[in-house]
Design an enzyme around this catalytic site. Sequence first.
Site, mmCIF file in Angstrom:
data_model
loop_
_atom_site.group_PDB
_atom_site.id
_atom_site.type_symbol
_atom_site.label_atom_id
_atom_site.label_comp_id
_atom_site.label_asym_id
_atom_site.label_seq_id
_atom_site.Cartn_x
_atom_site.Cartn_y
_atom_site.Cartn_z
ATOM 1 N N HIS A 146 0.917 -1.185 0.057
ATOM 2 C CA HIS A 146 0.131 0.058 0.036
ATOM 3 C C HIS A 146 0.698 1.275 -0.029
ATOM 4 O O HIS A 146 2.256 1.261 0.482
ATOM 5 C CB HIS A 146 -0.953 -0.068 1.289
ATOM 6 C CG HIS A 146 -2.012 -1.005 1.114
ATOM 7 N ND1 HIS A 146 -3.185 -0.927 1.854
ATOM 8 C CD2 HIS A 146 -2.303 -1.855 -0.010
ATOM 9 C CE1 HIS A 146 -4.158 -2.088 1.521
ATOM 10 N NE2 HIS A 146 -3.437 -2.533 0.369
ATOM 11 N N GLU A 192 0.637 4.033 1.859
ATOM 12 C CA GLU A 192 1.072 4.497 3.006
ATOM 13 C C GLU A 192 2.368 3.868 3.376
ATOM 14 O O GLU A 192 3.288 4.342 4.027
ATOM 15 C CB GLU A 192 -0.078 4.146 4.076
ATOM 16 C CG GLU A 192 -1.369 4.822 3.762
ATOM 17 C CD GLU A 192 -2.400 4.282 2.732
ATOM 18 O OE1 GLU A 192 -3.505 4.228 3.074
ATOM 19 O OE2 GLU A 192 -1.837 3.300 2.035
ATOM 20 N N CYS A 211 -6.905 1.570 4.910
ATOM 21 C CA CYS A 211 -7.489 0.476 5.048
ATOM 22 C C CYS A 211 -7.104 -0.015 6.735
ATOM 23 O O CYS A 211 -6.380 0.592 7.398
ATOM 24 C CB CYS A 211 -6.985 -0.687 4.168
ATOM 25 S SG CYS A 211 -5.216 -1.030 4.843
#
Length: 149
Positions: A80, A82, A104
Amino acid sequence: MTTYSRLEIDEYFSQIATLVGERSTCRRRKVGCVLVDSRKHIVATGYNGVPSGFTHCLDQPCEGATAPSGVDLDKCLAVHAEVNAFLQLTSEDTLTAYLPATPCFSCAKMICNSNVVRIVAQEWYPHPTVKEMFENADIELVVRNSNVS
């Protein structure tokens, strides 16, 4: 007389996060993350895609490539945005994270264990416990295009 306008700071960094997401190699969705320190300087960026050295999902789809957003995340090989931004991070300052959507559950846990004190997202990515997690971690959550508060 000419009138000039200037993007406000959250819109500026949010647009940069969207642009960073354009580097994504994930077929499911393009996500970018921009980490900004307390002086309003970009300290790291990341986008979602397979780990270094893997064949890009754009070239050879992974098993989760055709699943709808938020479903079968364990079949998707993408790291991801992030996570990729935090892998680049060297700053120990307090941070604001700019994202196209709220994180998420997995990324929310990581963020709660970091120096992020504020998240600015363009839309709500529905997960039942993420909002409460950020409240418990005393992280301000701003969702710019949503009725969620």
